[in-house]
Enzyme design. Structure first.
Site, PDB file in Angstrom:
ATOM      1  N   GLU A  46      -7.405  -4.763  -1.418  1.00 53.58           N
ATOM      2  CA  GLU A  46      -6.033  -4.896  -1.912  1.00 53.58           C
ATOM      3  C   GLU A  46      -5.421  -6.235  -1.511  1.00 53.58           C
ATOM      4  O   GLU A  46      -4.714  -6.877  -2.307  1.00 53.58           O
ATOM      5  CB  GLU A  46      -5.168  -3.750  -1.376  1.00 53.58           C
ATOM      6  CG  GLU A  46      -5.635  -2.367  -1.817  1.00 53.58           C
ATOM      7  CD  GLU A  46      -6.607  -1.718  -0.851  1.00 53.58           C
ATOM      8  OE1 GLU A  46      -6.593  -0.481  -0.755  1.00 53.58           O
ATOM      9  OE2 GLU A  46      -7.383  -2.452  -0.178  1.00 53.58           O
ATOM     10  N   CYS A  81      -3.104  -1.437   4.247  1.00 56.04           N
ATOM     11  CA  CYS A  81      -2.971  -1.961   2.886  1.00 56.04           C
ATOM     12  C   CYS A  81      -1.826  -1.295   2.131  1.00 56.04           C
ATOM     13  O   CYS A  81      -1.217  -1.903   1.254  1.00 56.04           O
ATOM     14  CB  CYS A  81      -4.278  -1.770   2.126  1.00 56.04           C
ATOM     15  SG  CYS A  81      -5.631  -2.791   2.752  1.00 56.04           S
TER      16      CYS A  81
END
Length: 360
Positions: A46, A81
């Site tokens: 990500e 994330c």
């Protein structure tokens, strides 16, 4: 999501012990950022995708992120994330699967939802699972996914009676075997193979691959200090009968000695698999002889067989598994074919054991 899986596969050889994850960020049907998880301690997929979008000058606010595994929600080697996606202002996050890590296990998606980001999961989940089958095994069962590789003639012989075995299969199959070695974190063999073949058991010809740790099952410290497998990176030697002098020699040469005896003076193989899981090993690739192969199967330590079958007949020779004779056919080891592929002139068969944990 299919593109995110392609990105995840780019990290096949580098992410362990973390899972192989890919992420693509999309707006109006156009990919505006993409990335995959880097080596442990570095950026996850990500973050890589967010950085890629920024480098392209793309605004990700309100965009959709497709990620092959639920975004992490805890502070580990890197920050979560899920927090980064919230701060970036994503409008929607689609995950192929939930993260089996107990530290995440739904919390990542919950954090996104709490921040007003729409979520969905279950898209191409089977493909995402296969890519990280070892990570799922370790998180769910505390032990790695164990893949046992062997190569044989069509009548099941791995070598002649005199031991000659090079080469039963063709060059394409042998190179394919190196790719399977490369995706594992450990290559496991036994002292019988070390003494008979003196192998290196390294990965060769696979671009971007790191060398897996080599583990030798050697109950009585029979390995010679001049064995080729000991000449490269440090190995783990797993024994059952103490030999302080030999253990000291091995440690002085940089190798690690692990004592795991069972009640019969042999290495406790199930305990070894749990120990490897404790050491964050996701996938084990076994290349051993018929005796250790049989012991691993008999003691429930094998999840999958990777068998290369050559279009040839050898007749009397050495077999794949030194299993004892059965009195009842019902006691056979049950398998199911997962995939059958022709590689060069040979067949590659992936078969999974029915009696072990596989897909949950």
């Amino acid at each position: 999501m299919a593109l995110a899986l392609e990105w995840a596969a780019k990290g096949m050889y580098i992410t362990a012990p973390n899972p192989r994850v890919g992420c693509v960020i999309v707006r109006d049907g156009e990919v505006i950022g993409a990335g995959h998880t880097q080596p442990a301690g570095q950026a996850h997929a990500e973050i890589q995708a967010l950085r890629d979008a920024a480098a392209r000058g793309n605004d990700v606010r309100g965009a959709t992120a497709y990620v092959t595994l639920e975004p992490c929600s805890h502070y580990g080697r890197t920050p979560p994330c899920s927090k980064a996606l919230v701060e970036a202002g994503l409008g929607r996050v689609v995950a192929a699967m939930g993260d089996p890590n107990p530290l995440v296990a739904g919390r990542g998606m919950a954090q996104l939802e709490a921040a007003g980001i729409a979520t969905a999961s279950g898209l191409l989940a089977d493909a995402a699972y296969e890519l990280n089958i070892g990570f799922f095994s370790r998180m769910r069962h505390g032990r790695p996914w164990v893949r046992l590789k062997t190569a044989a003639s069509l009548d099941g012989m791995t070598a002649l009676e005199n031991g000659e075995s090079q080469w039963i299969t063709g060059p394409e199959a042998r190179q394919d075997g190196h790719a399977w070695r490369a995706r594992a974190n450990v290559i496991l063999t036994g002292i019988g193979t070390v003494k008979a073949d003196d192998p290196q058991l390294t990965v060769r010809g696979v671009e971007g691959a790191r060398q897996p740790r080599r583990v030798i099952v050697d109950s009585r410290f029979e390995i010679g200090m001049d064995a080729r497998i000991l000449q490269g990176d440090p190995c783990w030697i797993v024994a059952a009968v103490p030999d302080p002098e030999k253990a000291a020699q091995l440690r002085a040469a940089g190798h690690e000695v692990i004592l795991l005896p069972n009640a019969h003076g042999k290495v406790d193989l199930p305990a070894l698999m749990l120990e490897l899981g404790r050491r964050e090993i996701n996938e084990v690739h076994v290349e051993a002889g018929s005796k250790l192969n049989a012991s691993l199967v008999r003691e429930g330590c094998v999840d999958e067989l990777l068998v290369y079958l050559a279009p040839s007949l050898i007749g009397s020779g050495q077999g794949m598994f030194a299993l004892p004779p059965l009195k009842r056919l019902a006691d056979k080891v049950a398998l199911r074919f997962h995939a059958v592929t022709q590689v060069g002139a040979d067949l590659r068969i992936l078969a999974r054991l029915n009696k072990n944990h596989t897909e949950d």
